[in-house]
Structure formats: C-alpha cells, structure tokens
Design a protein around this motif. Structure first.
Motif, PDB file in Angstrom:
ATOM      1  N   ALA A 112       0.826  -1.209   0.000  1.00  0.00           N
ATOM      2  CA  ALA A 112       0.000   0.000   0.000  1.00  0.00           C
ATOM      3  C   ALA A 112       0.855   1.252   0.000  1.00  0.00           C
ATOM      4  O   ALA A 112       0.562   2.230  -0.715  1.00  0.00           O
ATOM      5  CB  ALA A 112      -0.934  -0.013   1.209  1.00  0.00           C
ATOM      6  N   VAL A 113       1.917   1.252   0.774  1.00  0.00           N
ATOM      7  CA  VAL A 113       2.813   2.408   0.826  1.00  0.00           C
ATOM      8  C   VAL A 113       3.508   2.618  -0.519  1.00  0.00           C
ATOM      9  O   VAL A 113       3.589   3.736  -1.037  1.00  0.00           O
ATOM     10  CB  VAL A 113       3.848   2.246   1.960  1.00  0.00           C
ATOM     11  CG1 VAL A 113       4.949   3.301   1.855  1.00  0.00           C
ATOM     12  CG2 VAL A 113       3.158   2.339   3.324  1.00  0.00           C
ATOM     13  N   HIS A 114       3.991   1.538  -1.107  1.00  0.00           N
ATOM     14  CA  HIS A 114       4.668   1.656  -2.402  1.00  0.00           C
ATOM     15  C   HIS A 114       3.694   2.095  -3.502  1.00  0.00           C
ATOM     16  O   HIS A 114       4.060   2.892  -4.375  1.00  0.00           O
ATOM     17  CB  HIS A 114       5.326   0.325  -2.773  1.00  0.00           C
ATOM     18  CG  HIS A 114       6.492  -0.020  -1.897  1.00  0.00           C
ATOM     19  ND1 HIS A 114       6.862  -1.317  -1.618  1.00  0.00           N
ATOM     20  CD2 HIS A 114       7.363   0.771  -1.226  1.00  0.00           C
ATOM     21  CE1 HIS A 114       7.921  -1.311  -0.836  1.00  0.00           C
ATOM     22  NE2 HIS A 114       8.250  -0.057  -0.581  1.00  0.00           N
ATOM     23  N   ALA A 115       2.473   1.597  -3.446  1.00  0.00           N
ATOM     24  CA  ALA A 115       1.475   2.003  -4.448  1.00  0.00           C
ATOM     25  C   ALA A 115       1.173   3.487  -4.356  1.00  0.00           C
ATOM     26  O   ALA A 115       0.828   4.130  -5.363  1.00  0.00           O
ATOM     27  CB  ALA A 115       0.191   1.192  -4.260  1.00  0.00           C
ATOM     28  N   ALA A 116       1.332   4.042  -3.156  1.00  0.00           N
ATOM     29  CA  ALA A 116       1.110   5.476  -2.956  1.00  0.00           C
ATOM     30  C   ALA A 116       2.375   6.299  -3.194  1.00  0.00           C
ATOM     31  O   ALA A 116       2.384   7.512  -2.941  1.00  0.00           O
ATOM     32  CB  ALA A 116       0.592   5.721  -1.541  1.00  0.00           C
ATOM     33  N   GLY A 117       3.446   5.642  -3.646  1.00  0.00           N
ATOM     34  CA  GLY A 117       4.684   6.352  -3.977  1.00  0.00           C
ATOM     35  C   GLY A 117       5.650   6.519  -2.831  1.00  0.00           C
ATOM     36  O   GLY A 117       6.607   7.302  -2.931  1.00  0.00           O
ATOM     37  N   GLY A 118       5.451   5.777  -1.738  1.00  0.00           N
ATOM     38  CA  GLY A 118       6.277   5.961  -0.555  1.00  0.00           C
ATOM     39  C   GLY A 118       7.386   4.949  -0.406  1.00  0.00           C
ATOM     40  O   GLY A 118       7.525   4.006  -1.197  1.00  0.00           O
ATOM     41  N   ARG A 119       8.158   5.123   0.646  1.00  0.00           N
ATOM     42  CA  ARG A 119       9.269   4.254   1.027  1.00  0.00           C
ATOM     43  C   ARG A 119       9.124   3.958   2.526  1.00  0.00           C
ATOM     44  O   ARG A 119       8.708   4.832   3.291  1.00  0.00           O
ATOM     45  CB  ARG A 119      10.615   4.944   0.765  1.00  0.00           C
ATOM     46  CG  ARG A 119      10.890   5.237  -0.705  1.00  0.00           C
ATOM     47  CD  ARG A 119      11.650   6.539  -0.894  1.00  0.00           C
ATOM     48  NE  ARG A 119      10.856   7.668  -0.451  1.00  0.00           N
ATOM     49  CZ  ARG A 119       9.935   8.275  -1.198  1.00  0.00           C
ATOM     50  NH1 ARG A 119       9.706   7.869  -2.432  1.00  0.00           N
ATOM     51  NH2 ARG A 119       9.244   9.303  -0.712  1.00  0.00           N
TER      52      ARG A 119
END
Length: 364
Positions: free
Chosen positions: A90-97
C-alpha cells in the motif's frame, strides 16, 4: 553551513528521498489478535502518510520474547510477514518508502508477555518504568516492569540470530530497509550503558565490551539485508528508565565510528522532546558528523523552523516527525506550504479502531 533545506532531495545508502521530512516510529498498538498481525487498517494508515521522505514503522518485536506492550506487531511469523506485505504494498502504491524498526524491549516488559517468566536483560536490574497492558476486560493501563533476569551468553547469541531472521523477514515483507532500535532503554540500549549493564563477561564492563552486542546485532542484520539498507537508532542524551551512564557520549561516538566502518546507511538520534529538555550540545553534533560517514537523522519535538536550522547547519540530513504525522497525514505538504497543523487526540493514541488513526483528513 549546508546549502540543503528540509525540502531538498537526498541520496544515502540505497535510499533516494525527495525531501527530508521523515515519519518517526510511533507505537499505535493496533495489530490483530491473536498473533500481533498487521492489518488492512494499518496499511491504510501508513499509505495515507506515504508522502513522508520515508516512513520508519512502529517498533516491531523480532520474537515473542521481544514484546513489552499490548497489540504491538511482530515480524517472526508467516502471518505477520504477510500482514506487513499488505502494508508495504500500500505504501509503495502510494509512492512511498518504508523501513521496519527491529525491536527487542529487553527489561521493558512484563511476565504477561513472557509466559509468566521474568523479562530478560543484560543484568537483573529493574528499569523503574511502566509498560502498557490491556487486561482481560479490554482495558489498557500502565503497569510497573518487574526485575528481569540476566541473559546467558548462549541466549545472547540466539537473540543475535533472531535479529538476522527478523531482518530477512522484513525484506520478504517488502520493506525498503530496516532500522535497529538501540535507543530508549530497550535491550540493545541497556547493554550499552554502565547503569544497566553490570556484566563481567565479554558483554559488559568496558565500553568495548558493552558495544559488543550492538556490533554483533548490526553485523547479523547487515548480513541479512546489506549495509546500504540498514539504519540504527540511538538516544545518548535520554536517561529515563534507569539509563544513566556517565560515559554514554564517549560510548555513542565509538559506536558511530564502528557503525560507519560497517557502511550502514544512517544513524537516527532520538532526542528529548519535553518542553524544558536540555538542548543537544553542538559539540556532540559536530563530533558525530566527524565520526559517521552516512546520513544522520534526528527526532524529538522538532518544529519546521528547528528542522530547517539543524539541516542548514549541517548537523542533520533529515528530521523525523512523530505526533504531527498522526493528525496530519499530509505533513510534508503542510510544512512546505505553511499550513496550520491539526493537534492529535491523545485519547486515541494506543489501541482502538479507526478513530484517531485513519480518520484524520488531508488539508485539501
């Protein structure tokens, strides 16, 4: 003086971040029971905050023995790894690390988490502290920590291996790296300090011997995930929980040099965050910068102005914000645009449902 600001990009280790506003690790005690498994609600919570430069997860116990608070998540079972995979996806799909903070609480625990046995520590000294426990009626409260038992050398070596396994599990769960929690009076920190480590064997006495456990844990974690994905959190200026140590600054600087030689990506310093806390001496910041070749992060009640100042002075490369991220999921945008910050509801910090967790809105 550094030309960097809170909103300039940075590369260190395997990390490439678009700005310097990091989400600090914060225990929220919302894992699913039984099993301390990360949930879909946790995935929503972290994904809402994916605009952080990177997220440091809530502290996550590496084994059942490493737990000291109710409903905190683990990273030792297949169900936990799968739950965390939902979070990182979910974090990666939102562009996060996101990195996972590896945690063993040591003596900051209670027999309720230890199958009725005493918690473990370098020495049999109580921490003069409390942990949060939910009783059989679902009511949470603070309970005194008892006197722990001292670990044997074979048990210490087994815990080092537990860190290796937990770090490998973190990669399997999709994390971008791991942070070793060696701060705030927990197990590694209690080995580092002469006030909590009275051992006379290879793990206690001199500074070199008190550093051995941190050395071995770091080596194990580096073996599991690679140095460029590893950070270490320290708190040399915080002395609560019976953590007084007259040579802690010298110990920390020696640790910084050794960790630098290992090539880890960053150090993360937890600083005192109460209103009248003494400031961290500039001499310490300078000495740490000289000792450590990777990135340096700080956390501890920072405002935007203080964060800008410490980065521009060159003493830190990024700043981690804790409670402001709870009620302001879009905190970096709010800071960049000088928008007002929402104050979190302190009654919903630990345990509960989506209220005070995933229901805080963006600024719009």
């Amino acid at each position: 003086m550094s030309s960097s600001t809170l909103f300039s990009p940075l590369t260190f280790g395997d990390f490439k971040i678009p700005h310097r506003v990091v989400m600090a690790p914060m225990t929220r005690s919302r894992s699913a029971q039984p099993g301390n498994v990360p949930t879909e609600s946790m995935a929503t919570y972290y994904a809402q905050r994916a605009g952080a430069a990177f997220i440091v997860s809530e502290a996550t116990q590496i084994t059942p023995q490493g737990q000291g608070y109710s409903f905190t998540p683990g990273i030792y079972s297949a169900e936990q790894v799968a739950g965390w995979r939902g979070v990182t996806d979910a974090v990666h799909a939102a562009g996060g690390r996101m990195v996972l903070q590896l945690w063993h609480v040591g003596r900051m625990s209670h027999p309720v988490f230890q199958q009725g046995q005493a918690p473990v520590a370098p020495s049999a000294l109580a921490p003069n502290a409390q942990v949060w426990i939910v009783d059989e009626h679902g009511q949470g409260g603070m309970v005194d920590c008892p006197v722990p038992r001292a670990l044997t050398v074979s048990e210490i070596r087994a815990i080092v291996n537990d860190y290796y396994t937990a770090a490998a599990n973190a990669l399997a769960a999709g994390f971008d790296g791991v942070e070793i929690h060696a701060a705030n009076g927990y197990l590694i920190d209690s080995f580092l300090r002469s006030g909590s480590n009275l051992r006379t064997d290879a793990y206690g006495g001199s500074i070199e011997k008190r550093l051995r456990f941190l050395d071995e844990v770091t080596d194990a974690v580096v073996d599991a995930v690679g140095a460029a994905r590893v950070g270490v959190r320290l708190s040399p200026h915080i002395t609560q929980r019976g953590m007084h140590c007259p040579d802690m600054i010298v110990t920390t600087l020696k640790a910084a040099r050794r960790l630098s030689d290992k090539g880890i990506a960053y150090l993360h310093f937890a600083e005192a965050d109460w209103d009248d806390a003494p400031p961290v001496p500039e001499s310490f910041r300078r000495d740490v910068r000289r000792a450590f070749g990777g990135a340096i992060g700080v956390a501890g009640g920072y405002t935007e102005a203080r964060a800008q100042a410490v980065i521009r002075a060159g003493w830190a490369d990024w700043v981690a914000f804790g409670r402001p991220f709870i009620a302001n999921p879009d905190l970096p945008a709010r800071l960049r645009n000088h928008l007002p910050l929402t104050v979190p509801d302190t009654h919903t910090l630990f345990g509960g449902d989506e209220r005070g967790y995933t229901d805080y809105p963006n600024a719009g």
